[in-house]
Design a protein around this motif. Structure first.
Motif, PDB file in Angstrom:
ATOM      1  N   LYS A 272       0.844  -1.187   0.000  1.00  0.00           N
ATOM      2  CA  LYS A 272       0.000   0.000   0.000  1.00  0.00           C
ATOM      3  C   LYS A 272       0.887   1.248   0.000  1.00  0.00           C
ATOM      4  O   LYS A 272       2.085   1.175   0.293  1.00  0.00           O
ATOM      5  CB  LYS A 272      -0.888   0.038   1.251  1.00  0.00           C
ATOM      6  CG  LYS A 272      -1.930  -1.050   1.336  1.00  0.00           C
ATOM      7  CD  LYS A 272      -2.698  -0.934   2.651  1.00  0.00           C
ATOM      8  CE  LYS A 272      -3.758  -2.005   2.796  1.00  0.00           C
ATOM      9  NZ  LYS A 272      -4.442  -1.924   4.125  1.00  0.00           N
ATOM     10  N   ARG A 273       0.294   2.387  -0.311  1.00  0.00           N
ATOM     11  CA  ARG A 273       1.009   3.654  -0.228  1.00  0.00           C
ATOM     12  C   ARG A 273       1.514   3.884   1.198  1.00  0.00           C
ATOM     13  O   ARG A 273       0.844   3.579   2.177  1.00  0.00           O
ATOM     14  CB  ARG A 273       0.079   4.804  -0.645  1.00  0.00           C
ATOM     15  CG  ARG A 273       0.707   6.192  -0.514  1.00  0.00           C
ATOM     16  CD  ARG A 273      -0.220   7.272  -1.058  1.00  0.00           C
ATOM     17  NE  ARG A 273      -1.569   7.142  -0.541  1.00  0.00           N
ATOM     18  CZ  ARG A 273      -1.966   7.617   0.645  1.00  0.00           C
ATOM     19  NH1 ARG A 273      -1.097   8.235   1.429  1.00  0.00           N
ATOM     20  NH2 ARG A 273      -3.222   7.471   1.026  1.00  0.00           N
ATOM     21  N   ASP A 274       2.740   4.426   1.311  1.00  0.00           N
ATOM     22  CA  ASP A 274       3.382   4.759   2.588  1.00  0.00           C
ATOM     23  C   ASP A 274       3.731   3.541   3.436  1.00  0.00           C
ATOM     24  O   ASP A 274       3.960   3.672   4.643  1.00  0.00           O
ATOM     25  CB  ASP A 274       2.503   5.709   3.419  1.00  0.00           C
ATOM     26  CG  ASP A 274       2.440   7.103   2.843  1.00  0.00           C
ATOM     27  OD1 ASP A 274       3.429   7.520   2.211  1.00  0.00           O
ATOM     28  OD2 ASP A 274       1.401   7.766   3.022  1.00  0.00           O
ATOM     29  N   ARG A 275       3.790   2.384   2.829  1.00  0.00           N
ATOM     30  CA  ARG A 275       4.117   1.175   3.595  1.00  0.00           C
ATOM     31  C   ARG A 275       5.517   0.683   3.256  1.00  0.00           C
ATOM     32  O   ARG A 275       6.165   1.173   2.338  1.00  0.00           O
ATOM     33  CB  ARG A 275       3.072   0.093   3.359  1.00  0.00           C
ATOM     34  CG  ARG A 275       1.657   0.518   3.744  1.00  0.00           C
ATOM     35  CD  ARG A 275       1.568   1.014   5.175  1.00  0.00           C
ATOM     36  NE  ARG A 275       0.276   1.556   5.499  1.00  0.00           N
ATOM     37  CZ  ARG A 275      -0.507   1.105   6.486  1.00  0.00           C
ATOM     38  NH1 ARG A 275      -0.106   0.109   7.241  1.00  0.00           N
ATOM     39  NH2 ARG A 275      -1.671   1.673   6.711  1.00  0.00           N
ATOM     40  N   THR A 276       5.992  -0.321   4.013  1.00  0.00           N
ATOM     41  CA  THR A 276       7.405  -0.716   3.988  1.00  0.00           C
ATOM     42  C   THR A 276       7.592  -2.188   3.676  1.00  0.00           C
ATOM     43  O   THR A 276       6.852  -3.038   4.171  1.00  0.00           O
ATOM     44  CB  THR A 276       8.059  -0.397   5.350  1.00  0.00           C
ATOM     45  OG1 THR A 276       7.985   1.017   5.584  1.00  0.00           O
ATOM     46  CG2 THR A 276       9.510  -0.842   5.394  1.00  0.00           C
ATOM     47  N   LYS A 299       6.512   4.460  -1.243  1.00  0.00           N
ATOM     48  CA  LYS A 299       6.788   3.207  -0.546  1.00  0.00           C
ATOM     49  C   LYS A 299       8.249   3.173  -0.121  1.00  0.00           C
ATOM     50  O   LYS A 299       9.085   3.885  -0.672  1.00  0.00           O
ATOM     51  CB  LYS A 299       6.463   2.029  -1.465  1.00  0.00           C
ATOM     52  CG  LYS A 299       5.008   1.992  -1.911  1.00  0.00           C
ATOM     53  CD  LYS A 299       4.752   0.908  -2.935  1.00  0.00           C
ATOM     54  CE  LYS A 299       3.298   0.923  -3.399  1.00  0.00           C
ATOM     55  NZ  LYS A 299       3.014  -0.138  -4.404  1.00  0.00           N
ATOM     56  N   SER A 300       8.558   2.325   0.851  1.00  0.00           N
ATOM     57  CA  SER A 300       9.911   2.267   1.392  1.00  0.00           C
ATOM     58  C   SER A 300      10.442   0.840   1.392  1.00  0.00           C
ATOM     59  O   SER A 300       9.685  -0.115   1.607  1.00  0.00           O
ATOM     60  CB  SER A 300       9.948   2.800   2.832  1.00  0.00           C
ATOM     61  OG  SER A 300       9.514   4.143   2.898  1.00  0.00           O
ATOM     62  N   VAL A 301      11.747   0.725   1.178  1.00  0.00           N
ATOM     63  CA  VAL A 301      12.461  -0.530   1.377  1.00  0.00           C
ATOM     64  C   VAL A 301      13.468  -0.296   2.490  1.00  0.00           C
ATOM     65  O   VAL A 301      14.230   0.679   2.452  1.00  0.00           O
ATOM     66  CB  VAL A 301      13.159  -0.999   0.091  1.00  0.00           C
ATOM     67  CG1 VAL A 301      14.019  -2.227   0.363  1.00  0.00           C
ATOM     68  CG2 VAL A 301      12.134  -1.311  -0.990  1.00  0.00           C
ATOM     69  N   ALA A 302      13.470  -1.153   3.481  1.00  0.00           N
ATOM     70  CA  ALA A 302      14.292  -0.942   4.674  1.00  0.00           C
ATOM     71  C   ALA A 302      14.977  -2.243   5.083  1.00  0.00           C
ATOM     72  O   ALA A 302      14.722  -3.313   4.521  1.00  0.00           O
ATOM     73  CB  ALA A 302      13.428  -0.427   5.822  1.00  0.00           C
ATOM     74  N   GLY A 303      15.847  -2.139   6.066  1.00  0.00           N
ATOM     75  CA  GLY A 303      16.501  -3.309   6.650  1.00  0.00           C
ATOM     76  C   GLY A 303      16.343  -3.296   8.152  1.00  0.00           C
ATOM     77  O   GLY A 303      16.026  -2.267   8.760  1.00  0.00           O
ATOM     78  N   SER A 304      16.564  -4.450   8.756  1.00  0.00           N
ATOM     79  CA  SER A 304      16.498  -4.577  10.215  1.00  0.00           C
ATOM     80  C   SER A 304      17.512  -5.637  10.624  1.00  0.00           C
ATOM     81  O   SER A 304      17.667  -6.664   9.938  1.00  0.00           O
ATOM     82  CB  SER A 304      15.083  -4.980  10.643  1.00  0.00           C
ATOM     83  OG  SER A 304      14.995  -5.140  12.053  1.00  0.00           O
TER      84      SER A 304
END
Length: 365
Positions: A272-276, A299-304
């Protein structure tokens, strides 16, 4: 000094073999632990093979450790002799940087980052400002061994309701998936995607379901579709364009658990919009991203990275409260090289755990 025995690799191309060594006696703030069980993580294989180009040999892997406290230092107050405890990926950190001061030791910004349970500092000592490991240890040996000595602040309590062998993988696979689910606020009614259904992925499914989410598993293996259904999730073959298209703009969070580099682009349109979309399985450079897909819907792509000590205790307690445990197969340490091969070939469902009492066969030899 404490006489110890474990299984170690001497080179990137060598098999794990019995290895005798010594550990320092527990200091005032440390706990000595008899290792009972240790999980087998894909990162153990990456490290043994020097696939991250930072391995210190000899390398004794193992960072999903459950054991019994056998001795405590004079100032230890949080653990007692006889306690069932766990040790995850970290055994110390710098204690002074902002992340450490705020309970996020897994993001330690000290000269060497946090001290790993095995393979010494996260940054080789030669690259540290003064050429030394700031934790006073040039290398650390992990849980594929008879005994550990760990700072009390980095020792976890294994709650009642978790068997020691099942608790072991929660110390890495569990917290590595729990931490991003928590950080990005997954809650009841959310739609969560899990890419890959191995040791990390199947724990992500169980945890997200317990949080009340609707879960879809993306896998390249048809056999895992049924396994996803049995856990309460929906299964989709990740290369099936006909199955992916109706899912566009529908997910609140997607977690990638695949332990090697892979293409994330097919999954970005599903957010969805604004999701990761968060990556936890792979640590090497990934394929390029289509920024048009990201920018048009913000949208975002991230790491943890793993989880903090507080996160790890929290996920242990969460699993006990919700009767969650990883699917495991208990093996002997003598079978570890075969287990590594099967993990690489995705032939385990879903986590090997070593019964470390099998080390006594080596001690008797």
């Amino acid at each position: 000094m404490i006489k110890a025995i474990g299984y170690a690799a001497k080179h990137s191309f060598s098999r794990l073999k019995p290895f005798e060594f010594e550990r320092a006696d527990a200091a005032a703030d440390e706990v000595e632990i008899e290792v009972l069980f240790c999980g087998v993580c894909h990162s153990d294989i990456h490290q043994v093979k020097n696939e991250w180009s930072n391995t210190v040999y000899p390398c004794v892997p193992g960072h999903e450790v459950v054991g019994r406290v056998t001795r405590i230092g004079a100032s230890v107050t949080s653990h007692a002799i006889g306690d069932l405890v766990g040790v995850g990926c970290m055994i110390d950190s710098c204690r002074h940087c902002s992340p450490c001061q705020t309970g996020k030791e897994n993001y330690c910004e000290g000269p060497n980052s946090w001290l790993a349970t095995y393979n010494g500092p996260m940054v080789p000592a030669a690259k540290a400002p003064d050429g030394h490991n700031h934790y006073g240890r040039d290398n650390t040996f992990g849980g594929f061994s008879s005994v550990l000595v760990v700072k009390q602040d980095f020792v976890l309590r294994i709650p009642d309701g978790l068997s020691p062998e099942a608790a072991a993988p929660i110390l890495c696979a569990g917290v590595t998936t729990y931490s991003p689910l928590k950080h990005w606020g997954v809650t009841s009614g959310d739609k969560v995607g899990v890419i890959g259904m191995g040791g990390l992925g199947h724990m992500a499914v169980k945890l997200a379901l317990a949080m009340g989410a609707e879960v879809t598993v993306f896998t390249s293996t048809k056999e895992k579709l049924q396994e996803a259904l049995e856990l309460g999730a929906t299964g989709v073959i990740e290369t099936d364009a006909n199955a992916l298209k109706p899912l566009q703009n529908s997910f609140d969070f997607i977690l990638s658990t695949i332990p090697q580099k892979h293409d994330l682009n097919p999954f970005i349109p599903l957010l969805k919009r604004d999701r990761t979309l968060c990556v936890v399985g792979a640590l090497e450079p990934m394929a390029g991203l289509d920024n048009q897909q990201l920018a048009f819907h913000r949208k975002s792509v991230a790491g943890s990275l793993i989880g903090s000590i507080a996160d790890t205790q929290e996920v242990l307690d969460f699993c006990a409260a919700h009767t969650i445990a990883p699917d495991i197969e208990v093996i002997r340490i003598q079978d570890i090289n075969d287990a590594f091969r099967k993990v690489e070939n995705a032939e385990v469902r879903f986590r090997y755990v070593i019964d470390m009492s099998s080390l006594k066969l080596e001690e008797a030899a």
